[in-house]
Write an enzyme that holds these catalytic residues in place. Structure first.
Site, short mmCIF file in Angstrom:
data_model
loop_
_atom_site.label_atom_id
_atom_site.label_comp_id
_atom_site.label_asym_id
_atom_site.label_seq_id
_atom_site.Cartn_x
_atom_site.Cartn_y
_atom_site.Cartn_z
N SER A 1 8.85 0.44 -36.79
CA SER A 1 8.32 1.99 -36.93
C SER A 1 10.02 2.45 -36.69
O SER A 1 10.30 2.91 -35.92
CB SER A 1 7.62 2.19 -35.58
OG SER A 1 6.46 1.55 -35.66
N ALA B 1 20.38 -0.31 -43.98
CA ALA B 1 20.71 1.38 -44.25
C ALA B 1 19.71 1.62 -45.20
O ALA B 1 19.35 2.96 -45.07
CB ALA B 1 22.00 1.63 -45.00
N HIS C 1 17.82 -3.70 -50.04
CA HIS C 1 18.28 -4.31 -49.00
C HIS C 1 19.71 -4.14 -49.08
O HIS C 1 20.58 -5.08 -48.38
CB HIS C 1 17.97 -5.56 -48.54
CG HIS C 1 16.55 -5.63 -47.96
ND1 HIS C 1 15.67 -5.33 -48.33
CD2 HIS C 1 16.37 -6.32 -46.62
CE1 HIS C 1 14.47 -5.39 -47.54
NE2 HIS C 1 14.90 -6.14 -46.50
#
Ligand SMILES: Cc1ncc(C[n+]2csc(CCOP(=O)(O)OP(=O)(O)O)c2C)c(N)n1
Ligand SMILES: [Mg+2]
Length: 819
Positions: free
Chosen positions: A527, A552, A595
């Site tokens: 989350s 990021a 990613h």
């Protein structure tokens, strides 16, 4: 050590049925006579008076917004006013039995909640405490105009002080709670337990759990209430905040002495509307917001729907739920039914609802019905109520008038630098509490500490390069800094995905699991909004926290929490609050398009964040040390490409002891005189390779500077270098369009125009998705790209044959194609 929650196949494949318990709806049915023992006559008057005060406070705002005048006072209020006329009983019921140490977080429609909580706190605090708060809060700036000529009691003074501070805040006056920088939707006053109100729908849903976490971890008394609207239950961050609040670990893995589940109550101020959309019957399917609790945990969040038009029903629920939270059985969900008779905002034409509906609710108005009940019961005389009404309406009107008076309640001038001054708190705080920091072991016995002790901290050893396995690396630098502060500041905690047993997805925390109790290092749910939101809440309450985003690329998942919450509450508080939060963000590689993106430019663009990207062990340790000693939010980027790089620049090596690197200083990593190369992130190593070639093949000496920090940034070392060389190339691994280096290039063009031989050149990654690991050389800047760019656009290299296109024509072609 694994936590030993064994998942047994036989058990999880057993046939059974999940049972749900009934969720009470409007179960409260006590008469006033039955409630008599729970309230004094004064309590009843206070409840009535608080509701009247809110109604009057907002009627004033409605009148000046729609007519420009109220009772002879003409005023133009330019800003917003989201009124809660009709919702007073819900607000007063919510606040009535909360103690000053119970903290509320709210929404854009929180005037009523603020006032109710303030009045409740004023009743409970002693005169001495009230005077202390009023005199010390901003050195008496709010008190001074209010106390002029006032001769009443301290409590009456406090009430006027509070109403005045609220109006002044709404009218953007220096005398507002937050110096006018919060405004109508964000006003708050922490000394009375009123914490940030959020103009982002559901914003408090992810922040308030962090506040509750602070209470638990630091054993503070009180509960947290998140007052959020019914429409906010469609917001992902609210669900993430609920998930974060309901984690099993608080009750099953954490030290039970801490008190169990988070002391948080999600209070849905359910007025059945968003702006015009209707969660009930249209935009959601739960019908009863209370039903949400059933999906969260076996206790169903102790959810209930209650009648928010009856203040006593709300008080009754809050008293019962508070006990549940005290018993460590949180979180709790209340579905408090209410109705806003006013429009969403004064410009609302109510096109989404019928006149009849509004009239029905006006007939049911809780102000009328509560007065009738009180008068009929004979507990309070009608005259007492009338007197109470006159007194409070007069006080509210007087304070409104005072807040509109520019002489008594000035605004800062437009030339003022106030906003700039409060963007960062720039303090140094060793620790936020004097308790002894909790550890599970003597750190001398920690396996990671011992392992690091055997590592080599210098660029070379015995004249030879240090083998990777033996080198003190970037990961170690971050670990040491974090451990250092954990050992000093007892409030400091760390959390994120896979942070505990795994040791962080990239092993930065390895070894911490054995050293720290659960509440100082724990796994968060997946989350990202919940993680950053909780860190914000923890920081707002006065605790230090390091949270982590694994990649990021996941920043979008926590977009609001980073862009609007982490960044803005220091300044929106008018400098009253600090935000000692370090957000670690790992930048990936080799994992393809979702990613591997460096998103530093996104946060560089957001005011209120410090943004750093160290890439050497020396810098990583020194900058993490500085970040953790400060009081500002720092977004701390880490590159997965170089976690295991040893120190290659600091000749003396990485000190074992404590040191800090100021978070604004670029670092000259290699001295040179012919050309300046500035990098941000792991591109430093690409630039060093390019500089080696420039030297060996072309006899050119390049000065290589690592920016290290995008904000704040001291330009001086950059300017000095560019003035010396007259030539500058800027490179980073972020996609070239809109990257941090574009901003620096623009600034250097202006700062060094007369010294430059030509315009600064920026080399970034291609404006593409990041391709597969095998193809990354076509995407990330390579040493050859830097040489090509230098050859094409800065300084032709004799006999050099470029292998990529770095010309201006190519730049223009790419821009036109949008790639
Ligand atoms: C994230 C976000 N989306 C949209 C808005 C615009 N907006 C402001 S209030 C509102 C409705 C909110 O309804 P609810 O949560 O039920 O609170 P209420 O206004 O009824 O008090 C909307 C859509 C916003 N401020 N923030
Ligand atoms: Mg609503």
């Amino acid at each position: 050590m694994p936590k030993s929650i064994i998942i047994e196949p036989e058990k999880v494949f057993t046939s059974e049925t999940i049972q749900f318990a009934g969720i009470p709806v409007n179960a409260y049915n006590k008469t006033l006579a039955e409630e008599r023992a729970n309230y004094s006559a004064d309590d009843f008057v206070a409840i009535w008076q608080d509701m009247i005060a809110i109604r009057e406070f907002e009627t004033v705002l409605n009148e000046i917004k729609t007519k420009g005048t109220y009772k002879g006072v003409t005023y133009n209020h330019a800003g917003p006013a989201h009124l809660s006329i009709g919702q007073e009983a819900a607000a007063v019921g919510m606040a009535f039995s909360l103690a000053p140490e119970d903290h509320i977080y709210g929404s854009h429609r929180s005037h009523g909640e603020i006032l109710a909580k303030g009045f409740s706190a004023i009743r409970q605090l002693s005169d001495k405490q009230l005077l202390e708060i009023m005199k010390s809060y901003r050195d008496g700036a709010i008190l001074r105009p209010v106390e002029q000529g006032f001769t009443g009691s301290v409590k009456d003074l406090a009430l006027r002080f509070f109403v005045y501070g609220a109006y002044s805040e709404i009218f953007a006056r220096e005398t507002g709670f937050n110096r006018g920088l919060g405004g109508s939707m964000h006003a708050f006053f922490a000394p009375f337990g009123i914490y940030p109100n959020n103009a982002i729908v559901g914003g408090s849903g992810s922040i308030a759990p962090g506040a509750a976490l602070f209470k638990r971890v630091n054993r503070k008394p009180g509960i947290i209430v998140a007052n959020i609207g019914d429409a906010s239950f469609g917001c992902g961050p609210v669900w993430e905040g609920i998930t974060f609040s309901a984690m099993d670990q608080y009750r099953h893995l954490w030290d039970q002495a801490l008190g169990g589940g988070l002391p948080i109550l999600f209070n849905c101020m359910n007025n059945f509307y968003g702006m015009g959309g209707q969660p009930f019957g249209e935009t959601m399917g739960v019908q009863f917001i209370a039903r949400v609790g059933a999906g969260v945990n076996p206790e169903q969040m102790h959810a209930e729907r209650i009648n928010g038009y009856d203040p006593l029903a709300v008080i009754d629920a809050f008293r019962r739920k508070k006990q549940i939270l005290r018993d460590g059985k949180g979180p709790v969900l209340l579905d408090t039914v209410t109705y806003r008779i006013s429009g969403h905002s004064p410009s609302d034409a109510s096109s989404y609802r019928s006149k009849e509906e509004i009239e029905r609710w006006q007939q049911a108005d809780s102000l009328k019905s509560f007065r009738t009940r009180l008068a009929e019961s004979g507990i309070v005389a009608g005259k007492t109520l009338d007197d109470a009404r006159t007194a409070i309406e007069t006080a509210v009107f007087d304070m409104f008038k005072l807040a509109t008076d520019l002489a008594a309640s000035p605004r800062v001038t437009v030339q003022s630098e106030l906003v700039g001054e409060v963007m960062f708190s720039n303090q140094r705080v060793e620790k936020f509490d004097d308790r002894k920091p909790e550890f599970l072991q003597d750190l001398k016995d920690n396996s990671r500490v011992q392992q690091i002790r055997g590592k080599i901290r210098t660029p070379t050893h015995d004249g030879k390069p240090v083998p990777k396995m033996k080198a003190y690396n970037v990961r170690d630098g971050i670990f040491e800094a974090i451990l250092h502060r954990l050992a000093i500041d007892p409030t400091m905690i760390a959390f994120g995905e896979e942070n505990r047993d795994w040791g962080g997805a990239f092993a930065v925390y390895r070894g911490l699991t054995e050293a720290l109790p659960y509440h100082r290092l724990f796994n968060a749910p997946i989350s990202e909004a919940g993680i950053v939101g909780a860190a914000v809440g923890y920081g707002l309450e006065g605790g230090r926290v390091v949270c982590e985003l694994m990649y990021a690329d996941f920043m979008g998942r926590a977009g609001d929490e980073i862009f609007n919450q982490l960044s803005k509450w220091q300044s929106m508080s008018g400098g009253q609050l600090t935000m000692p939060v370090v957000l670690r963000i790992s930048v990936g590689a080799k994992y393809g398009a979702q990613h591997s993106q460096d998103f530093a430019a996104l946060v560089h663009h957001v005011p209120g964040l410090k943004v750093v990207y160290p890439v050497t062990p020396y810098d990583a340790k020194g900058m993490m040390n500085a970040a953790l000693a400060g009081t500002d939010p720092v977004v701390f980027f880490e590159s997965q490409k170089i976690y295991d790089f040893g120190e290659m620049f600091a000749e003396e090596g990485v000190p074992e002891g404590y040191y800090e690197i100021e978070l604004s200083e670029p670092s000259v990593k290699r001295k040179g005189s012919d050309l300046t190369i500035i990098t941000f992130g792991p591109t430093l190593y690409t630039a060093i390779a390019a500089a080696d070639q420039l030297q060996s093949k072309f006899g050119l000496s390049a000065e290589v500077i690592d920016l290290r920090s995008a904000n704040p940034l001291n330009h001086d070392p950059l300017v000095q270098s560019v003035r010396k060389t007259g030539k500058v190339l800027l490179a980073c691994d972020a996609v070239e369009r809109g990257c941090v280096m574009q901003t620096i290039a623009t600034q250097l063009t202006q700062l060094c125009f007369d010294d430059l031989d030509g315009p600064p050149v920026v080399v970034g990654s291609r404006n593409w998705i990041t391709p597969a690991a095998e193809l990354e050389a076509m995407f990330f800047p390579q040493p050859s790209w830097l040489l090509d760019a230098i050859h094409e656009r800065i300084l032709p290299l004799k006999g050099y044959e470029p292998t990529t296109k770095q010309s201006l024509e190519e730049m223009a072609r790419r821009a036109k194609a949008g790639i």
